[in-house]
Write a protein that holds these residues in place. Structure first.
Motif, PDB file in Angstrom:
ATOM      1  N   LYS A  27     -13.964   1.238  -2.145  1.00 54.87           N
ATOM      2  CA  LYS A  27     -14.035   2.665  -2.437  1.00 54.87           C
ATOM      3  C   LYS A  27     -15.297   3.234  -1.796  1.00 54.87           C
ATOM      4  O   LYS A  27     -16.417   2.826  -2.106  1.00 54.87           O
ATOM      5  N   HIS A  28     -15.117   4.178  -0.856  1.00 58.47           N
ATOM      6  CA  HIS A  28     -16.270   4.826  -0.234  1.00 58.47           C
ATOM      7  C   HIS A  28     -16.842   5.851  -1.209  1.00 58.47           C
ATOM      8  O   HIS A  28     -16.126   6.721  -1.703  1.00 58.47           O
ATOM      9  N   VAL A  29     -18.127   5.709  -1.498  1.00 62.06           N
ATOM     10  CA  VAL A  29     -18.805   6.653  -2.389  1.00 62.06           C
ATOM     11  C   VAL A  29     -20.122   7.072  -1.750  1.00 62.06           C
ATOM     12  O   VAL A  29     -20.724   6.308  -0.992  1.00 62.06           O
ATOM     13  N   THR A  30     -20.546   8.284  -2.053  1.00 70.56           N
ATOM     14  CA  THR A  30     -21.847   8.730  -1.567  1.00 70.56           C
ATOM     15  C   THR A  30     -22.925   8.091  -2.428  1.00 70.56           C
ATOM     16  O   THR A  30     -22.678   7.706  -3.586  1.00 70.56           O
ATOM     17  N   TYR A  31     -24.099   8.005  -1.886  1.00 73.94           N
ATOM     18  CA  TYR A  31     -25.210   7.390  -2.617  1.00 73.94           C
ATOM     19  C   TYR A  31     -25.486   8.149  -3.918  1.00 73.94           C
ATOM     20  O   TYR A  31     -25.598   7.558  -4.979  1.00 73.94           O
ATOM     21  N   THR A  32     -25.550   9.455  -3.821  1.00 78.47           N
ATOM     22  CA  THR A  32     -25.856  10.272  -5.001  1.00 78.47           C
ATOM     23  C   THR A  32     -24.791  10.101  -6.080  1.00 78.47           C
ATOM     24  O   THR A  32     -25.114   9.934  -7.260  1.00 78.47           O
ATOM     25  N   HIS A  33     -23.529  10.138  -5.678  1.00 81.10           N
ATOM     26  CA  HIS A  33     -22.442   9.970  -6.649  1.00 81.10           C
ATOM     27  C   HIS A  33     -22.506   8.588  -7.295  1.00 81.10           C
ATOM     28  O   HIS A  33     -22.310   8.455  -8.509  1.00 81.10           O
TER      29      HIS A  33
ATOM     30  N   SER B  62     -23.015   7.648 -11.285  1.00 84.09           N
ATOM     31  CA  SER B  62     -21.846   7.046 -11.947  1.00 84.09           C
ATOM     32  C   SER B  62     -21.892   5.516 -11.925  1.00 84.09           C
ATOM     33  O   SER B  62     -20.858   4.861 -11.771  1.00 84.09           O
ATOM     34  N   LEU B  63     -23.070   4.952 -12.066  1.00 83.76           N
ATOM     35  CA  LEU B  63     -23.219   3.499 -11.952  1.00 83.76           C
ATOM     36  C   LEU B  63     -22.292   2.720 -12.884  1.00 83.76           C
ATOM     37  O   LEU B  63     -21.666   1.747 -12.475  1.00 83.76           O
ATOM     38  N   LYS B  64     -22.203   3.136 -14.140  1.00 82.18           N
ATOM     39  CA  LYS B  64     -21.367   2.396 -15.102  1.00 82.18           C
ATOM     40  C   LYS B  64     -19.899   2.395 -14.678  1.00 82.18           C
ATOM     41  O   LYS B  64     -19.204   1.399 -14.837  1.00 82.18           O
ATOM     42  N   PHE B  65     -19.427   3.508 -14.143  1.00 81.49           N
ATOM     43  CA  PHE B  65     -18.035   3.596 -13.716  1.00 81.49           C
ATOM     44  C   PHE B  65     -17.738   2.606 -12.587  1.00 81.49           C
ATOM     45  O   PHE B  65     -16.666   2.016 -12.530  1.00 81.49           O
ATOM     46  N   TYR B  66     -18.683   2.433 -11.673  1.00 78.84           N
ATOM     47  CA  TYR B  66     -18.469   1.577 -10.503  1.00 78.84           C
ATOM     48  C   TYR B  66     -18.894   0.123 -10.709  1.00 78.84           C
ATOM     49  O   TYR B  66     -18.743  -0.699  -9.808  1.00 78.84           O
ATOM     50  N   ASP B  67     -19.423  -0.201 -11.899  1.00 81.16           N
ATOM     51  CA  ASP B  67     -19.846  -1.576 -12.162  1.00 81.16           C
ATOM     52  C   ASP B  67     -18.692  -2.558 -11.944  1.00 81.16           C
ATOM     53  O   ASP B  67     -17.576  -2.329 -12.404  1.00 81.16           O
ATOM     54  N   GLN B  68     -18.953  -3.613 -11.200  1.00 78.19           N
ATOM     55  CA  GLN B  68     -17.995  -4.683 -10.875  1.00 78.19           C
ATOM     56  C   GLN B  68     -16.863  -4.213  -9.956  1.00 78.19           C
ATOM     57  O   GLN B  68     -15.855  -4.884  -9.824  1.00 78.19           O
ATOM     58  N   LYS B  69     -17.047  -3.074  -9.318  1.00 79.18           N
ATOM     59  CA  LYS B  69     -16.051  -2.580  -8.363  1.00 79.18           C
ATOM     60  C   LYS B  69     -16.583  -2.753  -6.946  1.00 79.18           C
ATOM     61  O   LYS B  69     -17.786  -2.800  -6.710  1.00 79.18           O
TER      62      LYS B  69
ATOM     63  N   ILE C 108     -17.363  -1.429  -3.389  1.00 74.16           N
ATOM     64  CA  ILE C 108     -17.742  -0.117  -2.867  1.00 74.16           C
ATOM     65  C   ILE C 108     -18.179  -0.209  -1.410  1.00 74.16           C
ATOM     66  O   ILE C 108     -18.544  -1.270  -0.910  1.00 74.16           O
ATOM     67  N   GLU C 109     -18.138   0.938  -0.766  1.00 78.61           N
ATOM     68  CA  GLU C 109     -18.705   1.109   0.570  1.00 78.61           C
ATOM     69  C   GLU C 109     -19.675   2.268   0.457  1.00 78.61           C
ATOM     70  O   GLU C 109     -19.309   3.342  -0.027  1.00 78.61           O
TER      71      GLU C 109
ATOM     72  N   VAL D 250     -27.555   2.286   7.309  1.00 73.05           N
ATOM     73  CA  VAL D 250     -26.464   1.322   7.440  1.00 73.05           C
ATOM     74  C   VAL D 250     -25.339   1.668   6.461  1.00 73.05           C
ATOM     75  O   VAL D 250     -25.565   2.317   5.442  1.00 73.05           O
ATOM     76  N   LYS D 251     -24.152   1.211   6.811  1.00 71.74           N
ATOM     77  CA  LYS D 251     -23.018   1.268   5.898  1.00 71.74           C
ATOM     78  C   LYS D 251     -22.816  -0.162   5.401  1.00 71.74           C
ATOM     79  O   LYS D 251     -22.762  -1.092   6.203  1.00 71.74           O
ATOM     80  N   ILE D 252     -22.722  -0.331   4.083  1.00 70.47           N
ATOM     81  CA  ILE D 252     -22.589  -1.656   3.475  1.00 70.47           C
ATOM     82  C   ILE D 252     -21.380  -1.666   2.557  1.00 70.47           C
ATOM     83  O   ILE D 252     -21.139  -0.694   1.829  1.00 70.47           O
ATOM     84  N   ARG D 253     -20.633  -2.778   2.594  1.00 71.99           N
ATOM     85  CA  ARG D 253     -19.552  -3.013   1.634  1.00 71.99           C
ATOM     86  C   ARG D 253     -19.926  -4.204   0.772  1.00 71.99           C
ATOM     87  O   ARG D 253     -20.404  -5.221   1.274  1.00 71.99           O
ATOM     88  N   GLY D 254     -19.696  -4.056  -0.523  1.00 69.30           N
ATOM     89  CA  GLY D 254     -19.986  -5.141  -1.449  1.00 69.30           C
ATOM     90  C   GLY D 254     -19.517  -4.784  -2.850  1.00 69.30           C
ATOM     91  O   GLY D 254     -18.874  -3.758  -3.068  1.00 69.30           O
ATOM     92  N   LYS D 255     -19.864  -5.644  -3.781  1.00 68.19           N
ATOM     93  CA  LYS D 255     -19.474  -5.467  -5.186  1.00 68.19           C
ATOM     94  C   LYS D 255     -20.699  -5.027  -5.977  1.00 68.19           C
ATOM     95  O   LYS D 255     -21.736  -5.685  -5.936  1.00 68.19           O
ATOM     96  N   LEU D 256     -20.573  -3.922  -6.704  1.00 69.74           N
ATOM     97  CA  LEU D 256     -21.693  -3.401  -7.490  1.00 69.74           C
ATOM     98  C   LEU D 256     -21.831  -4.171  -8.799  1.00 69.74           C
ATOM     99  O   LEU D 256     -20.845  -4.408  -9.499  1.00 69.74           O
TER     100      LEU D 256
END
Length: 123
Positions: free
Chosen positions: A11-17, A21-28, A30-31, A94-100
Motif C-alpha cells: 500500500k503506497h502511503v505518504t509519509y505524513t499520512h 495513522s501508524l496504528k492502522f498500518y501496523d503489521q501491514k 507499505i511503500e 528513496v522509495k522503500i517497501r517493507g512491513k511496518l
C-alpha cells in the motif's frame, strides 16, 4: 530488489499520512518515500518535505539478512556493491517497501516505528 514478499500488494502511503495513522498500518506492507539517513547506530527514514532528522520524527529502517537486496537484474548484493556500506543512499530521497512494525522503535527505542523486511529500494 529482494525476492521476499513478491506476492504481497504494498500500500503506497505518504509519509505524513503514515505517521498520522501508524496504528492502522501496523503489521501491514507499505511503500513510502522519504529521506534516508544513516550514521553510527542510525538507519532511518524521514519526511523529505519537512526534513527534521530527529529520531522522534523518523522511522527505523531494518535491513534483514532474511530479505537480501540485489541490484535490479543482477545477483550483486545491494551492500556488496559499495563494500558493505550504506553510503549510496545516505541523505537521498528513496522509495522503500517493507512491513511496518510500530512496536519496534529502533535504536534506543526513539523512533516512531520500524520498516521491517525491506524488499525494495528505489533512488
Amino acid at each position: 530488489m529482494s525476492d521476499c514478499d513478491n506476492d504481497i500488494a504494498f500500500k503506497h502511503v505518504t509519509y505524513t499520512h503514515l505517521i498520522d495513522s501508524l496504528k492502522f498500518y501496523d503489521q501491514k506492507y507499505i511503500e513510502i518515500t522519504g529521506k534516508y539517513q544513516e550514521g553510527k547506530e542510525q538507519s532511518a527514514l524521514f519526511n523529505d518535505s519537512l526534513y527534521l532528522p530527529k529520531p522522534n520524527t523518523g522511522l527505523w529502517v531494518n535491513f534483514s539478512q532474511d530479505c537480501p537486496l540485489y541490484l535490479s537484474g543482477t545477483r550483486i548484493g545491494f551492500f556488496e556493491y559499495n563494500n558493505g556500506g550504506f553510503t549510496r543512499i545516505n541523505n537521498k530521497v528513496v522509495k522503500i517497501r517493507g512491513k511496518l512494525d510500530i512496536h519496534n522503535k529502533g535504536h534506543l527505542k526513539q523512533y516512531k516505528g520500524c520498516i521491517d523486511r525491506v524488499s525494495f529500494i528505489e533512488l
